[in-house]
Design a protein around this motif. Structure first.
Motif, PDB file in Angstrom:
ATOM      1  N   MET A 275    -107.673 -10.056  25.809  1.00  0.00           N
ATOM      2  CA  MET A 275    -108.938 -10.553  25.216  1.00  0.00           C
ATOM      3  C   MET A 275    -110.138 -10.327  25.857  1.00  0.00           C
ATOM      4  O   MET A 275    -110.237 -10.618  27.233  1.00  0.00           O
ATOM      5  N   LYS A 276    -111.164  -9.785  25.315  1.00  0.00           N
ATOM      6  CA  LYS A 276    -112.584  -9.497  26.120  1.00  0.00           C
ATOM      7  C   LYS A 276    -113.178 -11.002  26.547  1.00  0.00           C
ATOM      8  O   LYS A 276    -113.004 -11.857  25.671  1.00  0.00           O
ATOM      9  N   ASP A 277    -113.688 -11.062  27.547  1.00  0.00           N
ATOM     10  CA  ASP A 277    -114.679 -12.214  27.937  1.00  0.00           C
ATOM     11  C   ASP A 277    -115.384 -12.420  26.832  1.00  0.00           C
ATOM     12  O   ASP A 277    -116.362 -11.952  26.662  1.00  0.00           O
ATOM     13  N   GLY A 278    -115.623 -13.723  26.493  1.00  0.00           N
ATOM     14  CA  GLY A 278    -116.473 -14.399  25.541  1.00  0.00           C
ATOM     15  C   GLY A 278    -116.048 -14.202  24.137  1.00  0.00           C
ATOM     16  O   GLY A 278    -116.660 -14.788  23.419  1.00  0.00           O
ATOM     17  N   ALA A 279    -114.985 -13.557  23.887  1.00  0.00           N
ATOM     18  CA  ALA A 279    -114.505 -13.031  22.670  1.00  0.00           C
ATOM     19  C   ALA A 279    -114.016 -14.524  21.961  1.00  0.00           C
ATOM     20  O   ALA A 279    -113.260 -15.293  22.892  1.00  0.00           O
ATOM     21  N   ARG A 280    -113.933 -14.582  20.631  1.00  0.00           N
ATOM     22  CA  ARG A 280    -113.197 -15.747  19.650  1.00  0.00           C
ATOM     23  C   ARG A 280    -111.704 -15.408  19.110  1.00  0.00           C
ATOM     24  O   ARG A 280    -111.939 -14.260  18.736  1.00  0.00           O
ATOM     25  N   LEU A 281    -110.957 -16.188  19.716  1.00  0.00           N
ATOM     26  CA  LEU A 281    -109.705 -16.202  19.154  1.00  0.00           C
ATOM     27  C   LEU A 281    -109.296 -17.093  17.969  1.00  0.00           C
ATOM     28  O   LEU A 281    -109.558 -18.099  18.357  1.00  0.00           O
ATOM     29  N   ILE A 282    -108.898 -16.731  16.809  1.00  0.00           N
ATOM     30  CA  ILE A 282    -108.371 -17.610  15.717  1.00  0.00           C
ATOM     31  C   ILE A 282    -106.712 -17.591  15.556  1.00  0.00           C
ATOM     32  O   ILE A 282    -106.561 -16.289  15.387  1.00  0.00           O
ATOM     33  N   LEU A 283    -106.168 -18.533  15.720  1.00  0.00           N
ATOM     34  CA  LEU A 283    -104.631 -18.389  15.436  1.00  0.00           C
ATOM     35  C   LEU A 283    -104.457 -19.218  14.345  1.00  0.00           C
ATOM     36  O   LEU A 283    -104.682 -20.516  14.270  1.00  0.00           O
ATOM     37  N   VAL A 284    -103.384 -18.815  13.306  1.00  0.00           N
ATOM     38  CA  VAL A 284    -103.296 -19.035  12.154  1.00  0.00           C
ATOM     39  C   VAL A 284    -101.828 -19.241  11.945  1.00  0.00           C
ATOM     40  O   VAL A 284    -101.102 -18.323  12.276  1.00  0.00           O
ATOM     41  N   GLY A 285    -101.316 -20.203  11.146  1.00  0.00           N
ATOM     42  CA  GLY A 285     -99.834 -20.283  10.950  1.00  0.00           C
ATOM     43  C   GLY A 285     -99.461 -21.730  10.477  1.00  0.00           C
ATOM     44  O   GLY A 285    -100.209 -22.642  10.515  1.00  0.00           O
ATOM     45  N   ASP A 286     -98.141 -21.749  10.444  1.00  0.00           N
ATOM     46  CA  ASP A 286     -97.388 -22.923   9.930  1.00  0.00           C
ATOM     47  C   ASP A 286     -96.244 -23.249  10.994  1.00  0.00           C
ATOM     48  O   ASP A 286     -95.154 -22.578  11.091  1.00  0.00           O
ATOM     49  N   PRO A 287     -96.483 -24.404  11.677  1.00  0.00           N
ATOM     50  CA  PRO A 287     -95.771 -24.605  12.806  1.00  0.00           C
ATOM     51  C   PRO A 287     -94.374 -25.170  12.577  1.00  0.00           C
ATOM     52  O   PRO A 287     -93.246 -25.299  13.096  1.00  0.00           O
ATOM     53  N   HIS A 288     -94.266 -25.419  11.134  1.00  0.00           N
ATOM     54  CA  HIS A 288     -92.660 -25.979  10.445  1.00  0.00           C
ATOM     55  C   HIS A 288     -91.916 -24.786  10.318  1.00  0.00           C
ATOM     56  O   HIS A 288     -90.724 -24.963   9.817  1.00  0.00           O
ATOM     57  N   GLN A 289     -92.502 -23.458  10.141  1.00  0.00           N
ATOM     58  CA  GLN A 289     -91.488 -22.176   9.651  1.00  0.00           C
ATOM     59  C   GLN A 289     -90.895 -22.022  10.863  1.00  0.00           C
ATOM     60  O   GLN A 289     -90.880 -22.501  12.141  1.00  0.00           O
ATOM     61  N   LEU A 530     -85.261 -22.742   8.872  1.00  0.00           N
ATOM     62  CA  LEU A 530     -84.789 -21.825   8.110  1.00  0.00           C
ATOM     63  C   LEU A 530     -85.012 -22.138   6.787  1.00  0.00           C
ATOM     64  O   LEU A 530     -85.352 -21.336   5.760  1.00  0.00           O
ATOM     65  N   LEU A 531     -84.575 -23.283   6.333  1.00  0.00           N
ATOM     66  CA  LEU A 531     -84.400 -23.841   4.776  1.00  0.00           C
ATOM     67  C   LEU A 531     -85.863 -23.855   4.169  1.00  0.00           C
ATOM     68  O   LEU A 531     -86.289 -23.424   3.401  1.00  0.00           O
ATOM     69  N   TYR A 532     -86.811 -24.396   4.993  1.00  0.00           N
ATOM     70  CA  TYR A 532     -88.059 -24.554   4.699  1.00  0.00           C
ATOM     71  C   TYR A 532     -88.739 -23.235   4.583  1.00  0.00           C
ATOM     72  O   TYR A 532     -89.360 -22.950   3.667  1.00  0.00           O
ATOM     73  N   THR A 533     -88.532 -22.321   5.482  1.00  0.00           N
ATOM     74  CA  THR A 533     -89.187 -20.809   5.363  1.00  0.00           C
ATOM     75  C   THR A 533     -88.571 -20.290   4.155  1.00  0.00           C
ATOM     76  O   THR A 533     -89.632 -19.626   3.439  1.00  0.00           O
ATOM     77  N   GLY A 534     -87.613 -20.241   3.763  1.00  0.00           N
ATOM     78  CA  GLY A 534     -86.965 -19.611   2.809  1.00  0.00           C
ATOM     79  C   GLY A 534     -87.666 -20.290   1.402  1.00  0.00           C
ATOM     80  O   GLY A 534     -87.892 -19.352   0.467  1.00  0.00           O
ATOM     81  N   MET A 535     -87.514 -21.644   1.280  1.00  0.00           N
ATOM     82  CA  MET A 535     -87.711 -22.017  -0.116  1.00  0.00           C
ATOM     83  C   MET A 535     -89.325 -21.929  -0.109  1.00  0.00           C
ATOM     84  O   MET A 535     -89.846 -21.907  -1.462  1.00  0.00           O
ATOM     85  N   THR A 536     -90.113 -21.759   0.796  1.00  0.00           N
ATOM     86  CA  THR A 536     -91.707 -21.864   0.575  1.00  0.00           C
ATOM     87  C   THR A 536     -92.019 -20.130   0.331  1.00  0.00           C
ATOM     88  O   THR A 536     -93.230 -20.071   0.277  1.00  0.00           O
ATOM     89  N   ARG A 537     -91.094 -19.347   0.235  1.00  0.00           N
ATOM     90  CA  ARG A 537     -91.613 -17.893  -0.086  1.00  0.00           C
ATOM     91  C   ARG A 537     -91.802 -17.890  -1.523  1.00  0.00           C
ATOM     92  O   ARG A 537     -92.112 -16.877  -2.273  1.00  0.00           O
ATOM     93  N   ALA A 538     -91.058 -18.836  -2.424  1.00  0.00           N
ATOM     94  CA  ALA A 538     -91.120 -19.106  -3.846  1.00  0.00           C
ATOM     95  C   ALA A 538     -92.517 -19.006  -4.502  1.00  0.00           C
ATOM     96  O   ALA A 538     -93.540 -19.964  -4.243  1.00  0.00           O
ATOM     97  N   LYS A 539     -92.973 -18.271  -5.704  1.00  0.00           N
ATOM     98  CA  LYS A 539     -94.048 -18.530  -6.300  1.00  0.00           C
ATOM     99  C   LYS A 539     -94.184 -17.869  -7.476  1.00  0.00           C
ATOM    100  O   LYS A 539     -94.518 -16.781  -8.005  1.00  0.00           O
ATOM    101  N   PRO A 540     -93.745 -18.759  -8.388  1.00  0.00           N
ATOM    102  CA  PRO A 540     -93.345 -20.261  -8.212  1.00  0.00           C
ATOM    103  C   PRO A 540     -91.874 -20.613  -8.349  1.00  0.00           C
ATOM    104  O   PRO A 540     -91.461 -21.828  -8.371  1.00  0.00           O
ATOM    105  N   HIS A 541     -91.052 -19.704  -8.886  1.00  0.00           N
ATOM    106  CA  HIS A 541     -89.668 -19.872  -9.249  1.00  0.00           C
ATOM    107  C   HIS A 541     -88.703 -19.854  -7.973  1.00  0.00           C
ATOM    108  O   HIS A 541     -88.647 -18.911  -7.170  1.00  0.00           O
ATOM    109  N   LEU A 542     -87.818 -21.011  -7.787  1.00  0.00           N
ATOM    110  CA  LEU A 542     -87.092 -21.377  -6.805  1.00  0.00           C
ATOM    111  C   LEU A 542     -85.585 -21.568  -7.143  1.00  0.00           C
ATOM    112  O   LEU A 542     -85.407 -22.472  -7.917  1.00  0.00           O
ATOM    113  N   THR A 543     -84.588 -20.763  -6.481  1.00  0.00           N
ATOM    114  CA  THR A 543     -83.059 -21.090  -6.900  1.00  0.00           C
ATOM    115  C   THR A 543     -82.616 -21.373  -5.545  1.00  0.00           C
ATOM    116  O   THR A 543     -82.881 -20.517  -4.396  1.00  0.00           O
TER     117      THR A 543
END
Length: 569
Positions: A275-289, A530-543
């Motif tokens: 990272m360059k000095d003074g640059a801004r970093l934005i980290l995005v994600g879901d900690p439950h995955q 693992l289960l949470y990650t798998g089921m939240t791939r659904a848009k919108p139909h889940l089995t």
């Protein structure tokens, strides 16, 4: 050769630890070589041998260290029996390793003892490199947080993370900055393409609402969305493999990384170094995955540190992908909270009241074989329709339709092997396709790239479909509903068939109908994340294909990885 063999032999009384699966013989041989190089005595406590071997194996287990305060995480089932000594007290292990000063130092001694292969920080024993990586990430986050140069945005699927990122980009571009000062990346090619699509949609909606100027849509479209490897200009055959590093920084003023839960510690350390000095970093994600396949739980550690006030995290609670109270939202919420009883009740409720709008199904593969066979036919029909659609596609517009249809259904499995694993589903589908699946490059075969390839520009995780070009030659079409890349099969890197894929590989994607398949027996990889990650791939139909026992086991089992990043931050 005999001296080399002698240098890697380990005492016979350590063999029971290997036989019990506590450590691997290759790690013990490496410890033996370290003792020999350090000129240390071989009259060393057995616990020290085991501890050092455990640390050398952390890169394969996802841990960044071995925490003696929780040594039961590494204990084999036969611990405490017969000749297998495995004390529960951390002090016993600490005493054993500190008696080997030629191999171990404490953090305060690192500068004076740069060649020590292990670092002991409290009750945590690290390989020196892993400790250095955690320290670099922690020091960067503390400094950048104090100076307001880092933002951590968290939330579940559809919580508004992408819209928030789009707003940040628009605000940045509205200032005195050019497009070449912004970099967007994700750990995998699949996640990078998903970010690309989501950003385009977010800015398009903002343009339609008159919130931003129409020209901004073209600006966002023009921004490259890279893998982190490509962002750092990784070249495995170059003398300096990472073009951007601590000595040669990236030129960007704003760096945005999506799907940070997938980032291993080593990659995060390389990123902050560059990272360059003074640059801004934005980290995005879901900690439950799911965390990274490699060592570390970087995003989860940052969130834990934020609870203690060390860094600021902006959690988003919107529910735009799954309406509140919908089956996916309801079940995922209880799963994330670790409430297996409530989650199971929600599964039963929504399965019993399933409708065309709800679009949720639960199949027990043990007690309801008929439902499982019906589901298998649905998957095979989708594959057959994909083959037929691909056979008639020769133009970019038609290729996009093929890719869009492929994303309308996906089987994601916890396991790679077995009848209910990826290999079982892929074999069953191709058997049903019969002559349509003849040959390696049969038309309609969905494939996933398995490693980054600089020559083709494809990344690990990119998904394509085999089609034919105007000259009736087999090609593989990659991309999304916006743009496509067409490659002759001879130029395609190593791929695997993905009528079904692992939940790990699905991370960062979404599918119209997601079929989550869990094993029926005991499994160490079956976890809440693992289960949470798998089921939240659904848009919108889940089995969900699972027994009650497997479902409860997954929800009750949280991933446990030993790291010290949260404490260092």
């Amino acid at each position: 050769m005999s001296s080399l063999y002698a240098s890697t032999r380990y005492p016979d009384d350590l063999q029971p630890y290997v036989d019990a699966g506590a450590v691997e013989s290759r790690d013990l041989r490496a410890v033996s070589a370290l003792f020999r190089l350090a000129g240390a005595s071989r009259n060393v406590d057995t616990l020290a041998w085991v501890a050092f071997a455990l640390v050398l194996g952390t890169s394969r287990s996802g841990h960044t260290c071995v925490d003696f305060a929780h040594i039961d995480l590494w204990a084999p089932e036969s611990a405490g029996e017969g000749s297998l000594r495995w004390p529960a007290a951390a002090d016993d292990w600490v005493a054993a390793v500190t008696a080997c000063p030629d191999l171990v130092c404490v953090p305060a001694e690192r500068a004076a003892s740069p060649r020590r292969p292990f670092v002991l920080d409290g009750t945590r024993l690290y390989a020196s490199r892993s400790y250095a990586e955690e320290l670099r990430v922690a020091e960067y986050l503390r400094a950048a947080s104090a100076e307001g140069r880092v933002d951590i945005i968290t939330g579940g699927p559809g919580s508004g993370k992408t819209t928030e990122v789009a707003d940040r980009i628009v605000a940045h571009m509205s200032g005195a900055f050019g497009t070449d000062t912004v970099a967007l990346a994700a750990p995998t090619g699949l996640a990078a393409k998903r970010m690309d699509r989501a950003l385009r949609s977010a800015v398009r909606r903002a343009v339609e609402k008159g919130i931003v100027e129409p020209g901004m849509e073209g600006v966002i479209d023009g921004l490259p969305k890279l893998t982190v490897h490509k962002l750092l200009r990784f070249n495995p055959v170059a003398r300096v493999q990472w073009r951007f590093n601590a000595r040669d920084r990236m030129p960007y003023d704003l760096v945005i990384i999506d799907e940070v839960s997938m980032m291993p510690l080593s990659m995060m350390a390389r990123l902050v170094d560059a990272m360059k000095d003074g640059a801004r970093l934005i980290l995005v994600g879901d900690p439950h995955q799911l965390a990274s396949v490699d060592a570390g739980t970087v995003l989860a550690d940052i969130v834990e540190a934020s609870v203690r006030g060390a860094v600021a995290v902006k959690p988003l609670g919107g529910k735009f992908r799954f309406p509140e109270g919908s089956p996916v939202d309801d079940i995922a919420t209880h799963t994330k909270a670790g409430d297996s009883a409530a989650a199971l009740a929600a599964v039963r409720l929504h399965a019993a009241g399933s409708s065309a709008d709800a679009r949720f199904e639960w199949v027990d593969p043990v007690s309801d074989d008929a439902a499982l066979q019906d589901l298998a036919r649905t998957v095979a029909d989708h594959a057959r329709n994909l083959c037929e659609l691909a056979a008639s596609a020769t133009s970019p517009e038609q290729y996009r339709e093929v890719l869009e249809f492929r994303d309308s259904l996906q089987v994601v499995c916890a396991h790679r092997r077995g009848n209910l694993g990826v290999s079982g589903w892929n074999t069953a589908v191709e058997r049903q396709l019969g002559q349509l699946a003849r040959g390696q490059w049969y038309v309609g075969r969905p494939v996933m790239v398995t490693h980054n390839d600089s020559f083709s520009g494809l990344s690990n995780g990119d998904i394509g479909v085999v089609c034919r070009d105007a000259g009736n030659q087999p090609v593989v079409v990659f991309g999304d509903t916006v743009g496509v890349k067409v490659l002759p099969v001879a130029r395609v890197p190593r791929v695997e068939t993905v009528h079904a894929l692992t939940i790990h590989k699905s991370q960062g994607s979404e599918f119209g109908h997601t079929i989550v398949v869990l094993p029926t027996g005991r499994s160490r990889i079956l976890t809440r994340e693992l289960l949470y990650t798998g089921m939240t791939r659904a848009k919108p139909h889940l089995t969900i294909v699972s027994t009650e026992e497997s479902l409860v086991s997954a929800i009750d089992t949280k991933v446990q990885r030993a790291t010290g990043l949260a404490d260092l931050i």
